[in-house]
Enzyme design. Structure first.
Site, PDB file in Angstrom:
ATOM      1  CG  HIS A 176      22.855 -41.193 -31.221  1.00 47.34           C
ATOM      2  ND1 HIS A 176      21.774 -40.857 -30.771  1.00 47.34           N
ATOM      3  CD2 HIS A 176      22.487 -41.956 -32.367  1.00 47.34           C
ATOM      4  CE1 HIS A 176      20.426 -41.115 -31.695  1.00 47.34           C
ATOM      5  NE2 HIS A 176      21.196 -41.529 -32.660  1.00 47.34           N
ATOM      6  CG  ASP A 198      22.404 -39.167 -28.250  1.00 45.45           C
ATOM      7  OD1 ASP A 198      22.963 -38.703 -29.036  1.00 45.45           O
ATOM      8  OD2 ASP A 198      21.594 -39.674 -28.351  1.00 45.45           O
ATOM      9  CB  SER A 233      18.538 -43.100 -34.042  1.00 50.25           C
ATOM     10  OG  SER A 233      19.057 -41.913 -34.515  1.00 50.25           O
TER      11      SER A 233
END
Lengths: 320, 320, 320, 320, 320, 320
Positions: free
Chosen positions: B300, B271, B185
């Site tokens: 995610h 996601d 991320s």
């Protein structure tokens, strides 16, 4: 739904907040330092397209001499000196557009509407930086600099507020003997501090104020921004005592014990954001005369425009 | 539910991000300045109660010479030099406890786990301050300092990351010819930047990376943290062009065009936080050889531990 | 927000759970039957790509001789016998990947990480079937087989746990005099039961344990999985007494009364999933010496990595 | 809000579902086995306090000879044989109380209302166990036994449904030449399968049916129960192909290709639970004559009582 | 989760509601006026396709002679006179389709199912207008006409209910000596009022009734529709006393004190919509003999079909 | 997140709304009837405590001669005649307190702020009744009277608006040649209608207007109040054509085709409440010259104070 104490239990509630031994010294030094670093106020007329109100863009120096913005509004062409309201803003907001927040000037007051450093990006725009960095913190402002009172964001903001009163007193349009402070939520918490710290404040009207008995609030509500404390401490598990100590330097209950001017508080029984018992704790500790408006079926909006109207009446009565 | 493009449309997606003319200069100067301000690295062994892994508390200097913390972990008593993974952390987290994140060292790598300045209070603790203030911003990190690239928070963080690679290369346990960057991320977005900016990086594995085609992301997802951009611009209505320009200095697609080492990306079709097309945009723009793992039924979390295992295999294969 | 009792009220809380007359017989027979049906343990080394830890895939027989999987992890090449932690997993999870959950082995323990039958599909993967059918039940595991203790899912899971301790004691790497049980949430509830039912357990560390004073929990929280009980009984309105009787055979408070080894509990004051008073009920009923860590500002994550570190210290101290 | 295709695009939608080569054999064998294991039906009159309707508690044998419950309702004292509706129930529900679901018998039909094994605890009570265990699965029924078609929960449920039609045909009150199947949501999906697999079914009315083009549904909606597939596969990342293959044995589109009797479908354009395109896929693939009621402003409730009334009219017209 | 008082505290709860001095006069006049304005009942048979039940569309005149619709259902061809249930509907619903709500007629009662003026658009359709306008009000029905009892929506609805009992008593199929009232939620609140105001009612079964101790309810629950009161008063801050006075004319507790026939109440301990203490307040104030079913693990669905069955048994026993 | 069309697709969007044949007649008759029933305007000065603005409580007659309230505000002591803004209010709100909404008068306009009949209880208080009853409707205002255009609530509200312009033109402070209409959301939709129906309107500034291409809106957004249409039709399944016909009498697109004065529209790309394509449909159909401000990163708040400032500038430029 009622979120907290009601009735007599609310009216009689007292809380024993932590009071740092050096609370008064800490603030005396902080404010002295800010005043020592002060630069001259800059005031510029703004063309806001308003016929009945003059608006000025004010830049003064707050914490450590850092620049802070404000709007000064006054009835167009009014004869000085005017009774004056210095207002502080709710969490996340900034001073907005010159064309907003016309009530106080329309009501005949000079109105100094102080921007909130670093905020002003959630619901109304701000123009003031917070030029001081921070240690690890939860997104938001309540835990910024929370590792010590020296680094605490709210110490800077409250110092700005004290300096805003200094600034107001210097403005030609303002009658320095008739300055009141007003604010809603965060603005109310800051108003309590300013009324406590600055002798030039003659009356205060904190509406549904934030920053009162913070330790209690962190335990009894899930709502932000008080919840930032729990979110931060959920991760910084060994920081509980230190954080609660830092926050005790900005607690409205401790400021209230040192505030002698007349004050009008408001609280709302269905408020989950600033639970009414935390507000009652500050009001019940206030050293001067107080009134308390209780909005039985309101949440954090409290009395809304009625709170403002009643504060105006209260100020007219008190600032004489 | 699929949140974005799928199938061929995803694999072929390209985006025309804004690319500042002075992008390369900007970064060259920023990194040069950080290196010029650098102080010696401090490394201290930590007693974490671990039998199989040695943990060290590392303090190096990042942006403008500001101190940044990291954990260095390595197999206990391993013979240097080791292949090394420099890892950057997801949004809100910090480097955590010495006893966490044991995978890379257990797998035989030296592992430098860089703390994220100012963060580290949402889901894992951090110990690094962001000593730089900010203008008005939405609570969170994506809009901090957004008024110019010079003041942008993420410029500081990416500079820290480049400096973390510098630091790794100096550590005795590290084989400077076998340094890879990894991150999930936000950590993936920072890894892309580091791989692009630092020649010492030999491989990269950004997992479900953030910070790619930010302008597109701000329009196609409601999820935080990309949504901070819209929240900020909803209030600062006249700041659109300026803000998008600032953000173009940290966009992963632009970094990708300048990144020549082998890279393994991952993206997840469900996601909503880092939409897969924004990741494909970076991967498809990457100048070096790439692999892309697509997780069809994941959000995610992406490939989770499998992403790490596959990145390890990829690094073993690539770092030779 | 605090979700339940705090302060002294919490520390002194006792609850009068239903205790079936045949509780001890029931469990003696259930475990005897499982042991009678036992098949030899199968242990196979797994190539997980880890340099510092050996991982083995263990298949033992649990309830009624049914196969149950586990990962055994130990420091690579460690000399037997080792102090050992048998760990049970939180609700919905399975034993995951060999590369996950490296803390206990890295800390020098042998670590038997038991899969949870039928679960392992919500947040980490499992590999163990629950080959027993069920009557009507609410989706989830707490009401599966709830029509009698004989058919109750959790009786099977707890029996698996007792058998996991049997299994650990047989493994060459394990020191059978130094076996502790550990678990978080559901894993903590199962650990309480195992410590109570198996004499080979020498210490226990249930973190924010589930399955304690279930009847109380079903009334004071809306959070899953306790809420499954109310959801089921909302439809099976005539089943209240029968269901509460079934659940009384797996209640942690009743197990606690029969548990004599040292135990370290943790509870979190903002935990809505396993309310702290239900945990205090088990801890306060525990027959052996106890410690209780109270996390004031945490929810169900409790102490997180600190709970594990403190449990490790507690085990090092206790398992001598 | 429309959740999916509308207008012509909906009416013409076709989907290319996976069709296992051994689909027909698989089902032939499964049903043959169930019939081979069958035991005699047990029918007992129930004293439900109803004056106009006779209610009977029926126990027949379904998958592998396992007992399944149903309510048989008929107009009090009606002369046999009657046109008959065999109804299957929506996800989570059971056959409920004898006093519920009086429409079909009041309308002059014999009504066999089949319980759903294992369910019947979410919104109406059930009395039928699912005596078959399962591998790891997400809480819920769609992923139970998902590792192979042989173990799949819905294979058992559909087999029960075929056996319910067998059972209806044997009951004295029933005219075996006038049997229709009806169901809403999960009940509609099961009705499609029963109409496809059992020659004794003369008409079908699936309302907003579930279980049609499951692979598509898992990608285009976040709503449960389809979402169980994604939740399961998010953890069992390597199981995608195997799981989609298992589910292809129960897909309504594949059943529809083999269904020759008249059918009335309904779909709702604002349905997020069973997206209308998945229903159109089944309807458009149906081998026999069809009608499709499209409810433009409804969600998953579809036509509600109007769907039942129109199905009754359709059955009266068709069952001659 | 329990939402309110439990155990003895619930059973003994009394509340001191405001009781207007002219309560009895007010209602006597209102009903007298409605009866004076009454027009003849119109009854038309409906072809609903039902074999066992006759359905009639009934139009009678309610408040101020305004037309109100109802369905009359009775066992097909039943010999008059029948014991009769007059039923009132829950908030937002209308009388629905002729084919719905078949229980009472199937159970051998004549069943007059009164439409709810103005409602009938949220979950089941209605056909009756509320031809009276309203002052400013919160969307919904509880604050409509709230500025005085004369204008209050619920005064009209309760008057309709009294007139429905008048109407039932005139219908040939009805035994006027055996009329009971039944209702769930809003329908239960209206049933309480009808039983209190109309001597022709011989028994009442309010299930989880609404409209009891409204002032208390407005303070202890956030759920709609009680919350409409707080939403309205949050804006009409100066209307608190007036609004609470208006609502005191329709409070079930005050009606209960005047109700002498046998009554069976139900309440649910997990009901947030009609908190159980408000129901206990009405039941404990009821002047006649009462029963109270407490559903321990139910929310506002209460006993569902079991409440209906038990009410039927109660009516059979009472109406003799 | 963008909720609808963007870029060129938005700017070019046209929609083919249903246009009733008798649209013009219908409105001509409705307005003629209202004017025929008109009573003299009552204007009373209000003591609002404002120094710079005079506030008057205005009561005029709207639909069918029914009384409607408004606040008239003007700069204190301003010399007539003034350019004038007639403003209509957003959904749920009322005219509020005399002390609110000071912008237009402060900016030098006379400002007639019309109350919204029946509303004024959700976010700001109102003082105007809607004395007309309604058939069954979903709680809210969009489906009130929806069974025919004659009974439709919004026909009454729009007629009030036309009458407000009539009223303004009669006031001595107002320059009848310089009247503009302004409104946000519902107020914008009403402003479109007033500009179309009343020749005295010389300019219009609808901000993020509601009531445009209602049929499209009901299909593309889940947000209230448009969703009331779907909620109503979900229950009144046979009412679709009739309801859409009723609503076609108040559609902003059809009004726009008949509006010839200059208009400034605003729309926001992240607005889910009034999707931008529905606004573009009205703007693109407008018969006169138009401007369209597109707020790229705003939701339904649109341009907020900037919309007001730009509308003021637009009016200053246009009203000459």
């Amino acid at each position: 739904m009622y979120t907290d104490l009601t009735g007599e239990a609310l009216l009689e509630f007292t809380s024993a907040v932590r009071e740092p031994e050096d609370f008064d010294e800490f603030w005396a030094e902080t404010i002295t330092r800010a005043r020592a670093a002060a630069a001259p106020v800059v005031v510029e007329r703004v063309g806001a397209g308003l016929a009945t109100i003059d608006v000025f863009d004010v830049t003064f120096t707050g914490f450590d001499g850092q620049p802070v913005r404000a709007w000064l509004r006054a009835p167009a062409g009014a004869a000085a000196p005017l009774p004056t309201v210095v207002e502080f803003i709710g969490y996340g907001g900034g001073r907005g557009r010159p064309t907003e927040n016309l009530y106080w000037a329309s009501a005949g007051f000079a109105h100094l509407y102080m921007d909130t450093r670093g905020q002003g990006s959630s619901w109304s725009r701000g123009d003031t930086a917070d030029p001081v960095g921070a240690g690890p913190h939860y997104p938001g402002f309540l835990t910024r600099g929370i590792e010590s009172p020296e680094s605490l964001y709210y110490v800077r903001l409250i110092t700005d507020a004290v300096r805003a009163v200094d600034t107001a007193a210097e403005l030609p349009i303002v009658d320095p003997e008739r300055i009141a402070v007003f604010g809603i939520s965060q603005g109310g918490g800051v108003a309590i501090a300013a009324a406590s710290l600055h002798e030039g404040v003659k009356a205060a009207a904190p509406c549904v104020p934030f920053l009162c008995d913070i330790e209690r609030a962190a335990g009894i509500t899930d709502a932000y921004p008080y919840r930032e404390v729990a979110d931060y401490l959920a991760v910084h598990r060994d920081g509980v005592e230190n954080v609660l100590r830092s926050l005790s330097y900005i607690d409205g209950v401790t400021f209230a014990k040192r505030a002698a001017v007349p004050a009008r508080f408001s609280a709302a029984l269905m408020d989950a954001i600033c639970p009414p018992s935390t507000i009652a704790a500050a009001r019940n500790a206030w050293a001067g005369p107080t009134e308390l408006a209780i909005w039985r079926f309101n949440g954090h909006e409290g009395g809304g425009p009625v709170d403002a109207e009643e504060a105006a009446a209260f100020f007219r009565h008190t600032l004489t």
